[in-house]
Write an enzyme that holds these catalytic residues in place. Structure first.
Site, short mmCIF file in Angstrom:
data_model
loop_
_atom_site.label_atom_id
_atom_site.label_comp_id
_atom_site.label_asym_id
_atom_site.label_seq_id
_atom_site.Cartn_x
_atom_site.Cartn_y
_atom_site.Cartn_z
N GLY A 129 0.91 -1.25 -0.04
CA GLY A 129 -0.05 0.15 -0.01
C GLY A 129 0.81 1.44 -0.04
N ASP B 268 10.41 -6.67 -2.57
CA ASP B 268 9.31 -7.04 -1.97
C ASP B 268 9.17 -8.69 -2.17
OD1 ASP B 268 6.39 -5.66 -1.10
OD2 ASP B 268 6.29 -7.82 -1.40
N LEU C 7 -6.25 -4.77 -4.99
CA LEU C 7 -6.33 -3.70 -6.03
C LEU C 7 -7.31 -2.56 -5.39
CD1 LEU C 7 -7.26 -6.42 -8.64
CD2 LEU C 7 -5.03 -5.53 -8.15
N CYS D 246 -5.07 -21.66 28.80
CA CYS D 246 -6.23 -22.45 29.03
C CYS D 246 -7.44 -21.88 28.40
CB CYS D 246 -6.13 -22.46 30.58
SG CYS D 246 -6.58 -20.84 31.42
#
Length: 699
Positions: free
Chosen positions: A31, A52, A61, A177
């Site tokens: 971005g 990248d 997109l 837990c």
């Protein structure tokens, strides 16, 4: 009219003339990265390397405007560079589809750039780039966004604080837990599916020898026996995944074990359900037949709400048929079918072995996401928790931070502005060394006169003040106790297969003693990350080569003074150049090795008074144990010769107090000794940003 004449008019001829020959590294093409590389090209930078690791996803997109639908599944760096090249054909763009943490991108590689611009969304990668830039002396512009908020920070070795100078907020934690036995929120179910169930079925197998060792050490025999039974049960169902026909048999066996038998076993622990609603075991055949009901009197109201959202039974059709696939509400039967299909796909991939013997969760892996969505929702239905859509699960499991295109655009513009300010500070107008167009030399701290550093500022995009969206404050000096930027870095070029650890350490200590004008050498311990490689009374590794120790290209070997009088020395390892003679020494040290400075008193430091950024803290109850830092719980040993010792760490508690904690790195006790399986589970949760803490009574 020339393409960049407006930039020349704004920047001035002196600075503008340097931009075509300034080598820039942009890390990240997402971005922020897409906007950033576009801005850098249009500003006049002429030599840009874009790196990248990621590939383009359909969800990118809406905000990453350099990509189109036809580019989905293609490397981001390559497509971004191809698109941007049309904006300024004279700019040299070098796209790299790779991981910035790979050994080939070492200190020598970072020294080849005049400035580094970060556009990352990964904390670990940010820290890695920060350390590399500190070691190479290369200026770094750090950035980040979250929704409508954003920040840009110039980081210069010895001139400003680095990324690690200010402690980062402690990640939200859940008791183990709660994750394993008593979930009460959707995130608990997602963490269980992603970090426990998925690795059990598709990750590393449990090692029985660990349980044998735990039993031999005197740990609770009943607990060890229960763990053996659980491990054996998962081995059986995991084996069914690798059978010739794993579809129906494996799905039924795994579903029955996880969502029927395991829940029935938990229900036998009556004390656990005195103050909370018990779960409901699921019946796979009844669900598929449309005859299973989740509305007994024992189910929590939230389960009734969830059921009403879909249907009073398990349902066969969702009421959100007009929504996109990822946004549809899934019925109980939908989740069972999704569980079956994703399990079949993952089992086939595991059987083929093309991705190795184990699989790892990835939010962009459709099969893995479908499995986590289905299993977390099935667990939610059983415990009376409202189930989520596939997109909501992806957002939580992938730790997706909300991204807004406008925010990314503003921050990327500020990154370029701050980069220009840093480069302007390196010009030779008042005697500072200028950037040579022909020498691959980073702009080092001596290039920054103090009066000119005032131009580089920390800038942030703030919420809550629409009339004044931008704020800034001056750069902050380095934190004297920082373990990254306050280390003395020595760039070592060597042949890791020839040079031994002892030879290299002796050469560095000898050069250091000569620089101090003394003959005696100080006693040190040698580390690589969390591993102890050598100590004054333990030198078994000194005769081993760096390659044998796993300390080759891209690694840092740290020399720590035993008396804690002087600071640490970090040796940045790179391979010798091809021109280095084979008959010569297997290493080459810098000519001007400076001894490390005296170690300052280690005191906690808060954010600067002028900084708008506040440390996120919460009060610590009197009977609450502090959370343990990563380095206190787990290390990353590579070979059996590396040992652990009892060391002292400066730990910041939740209320901001700094304490010295003696930590036995061989074993950490949290409310008692941890079994090997519990330790592995805790490590998995720790890697996901979760910390195991002591649970309430009754578990």
């Amino acid at each position: 009219m020339p393409r960049l004449s407006h930039c020349q008019a704004i920047l001035g001829p002196e600075l503008f003339s340097k931009l075509p020959s300034t080598r820039v590294l942009i890390v990240g093409a997402g971005g922020i990265g897409c906007e950033l590389v576009k801005n850098a090209v249009l500003a006049g930078f002429g030599d840009i390397t874009l790196l990248d690791l990621d590939t383009i996803d359909l969800s990118n997109l809406n905000r990453q405007f350099l990509f189109r639908k036809k580019d989905v599944k293609q490397p981001k760096a390559i497509i971004a560079a191809r698109t941007v090249s049309a904006f300024n054909p004279s700019c040299k763009l070098t796209p790299i589809h790779g991981n910035i943490k790979d050994p080939e991108y070492d200190v020598t590689w970072f020294k080849g750039f005049h400035i580094v611009l970060n556009a990352l969304d990964n904390l670990d990668a940010r820290r890695h780039v920060n350390r590399m830039c500190m070691a190479a002396g290369t200026p770094l512009i750090e950035s980040g966004t979250a929704g409508y908020l954003g920040q840009v920070q110039p980081l210069l070795k010895d001139a400003t604080e680095c990324f690690d100078c200010v402690p980062k907020p402690t990640p939200k934690s859940f008791p183990v837990c709660t994750i394993r036995s008593t979930p009460s929120a959707p995130i608990h179910c997602i963490v269980w599916a992603k970090s426990y169930l998925f690795p059990q079925l598709f990750g590393e197998d449990d090692d029985a020898s660990d349980l044998d060792a735990a039993a031999a050490s005197g740990e609770n025999a009943i607990e060890i026996d229960n763990l053996r039974q659980e491990a054996s049960a998962f081995k059986v169902v995991r084996a069914s995944l690798l059978s010739l026909d794993p579809t129906d048999v494996a799905s039924s066996a795994i579903f029955t074990k996880v969502f029927t038998h395991d829940i029935e076993r938990l229900l036998t622990m009556s004390d656990m359900w005195r103050s909370r609603k018990p779960p409901v075991p699921l019946d796979r055949d009844s669900i598929l037949a449309g005859a299973f009901s989740l509305l007994p009197a024992t189910v929590a109201p939230s389960a009734a709400d969830a059921s009403a959202k879909h249907s009073t039974t398990n349902g066969s059709q969702s009421h959100s048929s007009t929504k996109l696939k990822d946004q549809k509400d899934l019925t109980l039967r939908d989740n069972v079918l999704l569980f079956d299909s994703s399990l079949k796909s993952l089992a086939s991939r595991l059987k083929l072995g093309r991705e190795g013997k184990v699989l790892a969760f990835d939010k962009d892996d459709d099969d893995a996401l479908d499995f986590v969505t289905a299993t977390s929702n099935l667990r939610a239905w059983a415990y009376g928790i409202t189930p989520l859509t596939r997109w909501e699960v992806k957002e939580m499991a992938g730790n997706i931070i909300p991204a807004i295109a406008t925010t990314n655009a503003v921050i990327s513009g500020l990154i370029v502005i701050q980069a220009l300010q840093v480069l302007r500070s390196g010009l030779a107008s008042d005697g500072a060394t200028h950037i040579s167009p022909n020498t691959p030399k980073a702009v080092t701290p001596r290039h920054y006169p103090e009066k000119r550093l005032l131009a580089a500022r920390n800038v942030f995009l703030q919420g809550g003040r629409p009339s004044v969206p931008l704020g800034s404050f001056g750069t902050v000096p380095p934190n004297a106790g920082c373990s990254v930027c306050r280390e003395t870095y020595i760039h070592v070029q060597c042949d890791p297969g020839r040079v031994t650890l002892g030879t290299l350490v002796d050469a560095v200590l000898t050069a250091e003693a000569s620089a101090r004008g003394r003959e005696e050498r100080r006693e040190i311990s040698v580390y690589e990350a969390d591993r102890v490689l050598s100590e004054p009374d333990w030198d078994e590794n000194l005769h081993r080569t760096l390659a044998d120790l796993g300390c080759g290209k891209g690694k840092f070997i740290t020399l720590v003074d035993e008396d804690e009088v002087v600071g640490n020395v970090a040796l940045a390892i790179s391979e010798s150049p091809a021109t280095h003679p084979l008959q010569g020494l297997p290493y080459r040290l810098p000519v001007d090795i400076h001894p490390p400075p005296l170690r300052p008193a280690r005191l906690p430091r808060s954010s600067p008074p002028s900084s708008p950024l506040k440390q996120i803290t919460s009060p610590v109850k009197a009977n609450q144990k502090r959370l343990l830092a990563d380095s206190e719980i787990f290390g990353t040993p590579v070979n059996s010769s590396a040992k652990r010792v009892k060391t002292t760490h400066l730990v910041t508690t939740l209320n901001g107090d700094a304490v010295d904690a003696d930590v036995d790195m061989m074993k950490i006790q949290i409310g008692g000794a941890m079994s090997p399986t519990e330790a592995r589970e805790a490590q998995t949760l720790e890697e996901e940003g979760l910390v195991m803490v002591e649970g309430p009574a009754g578990f």
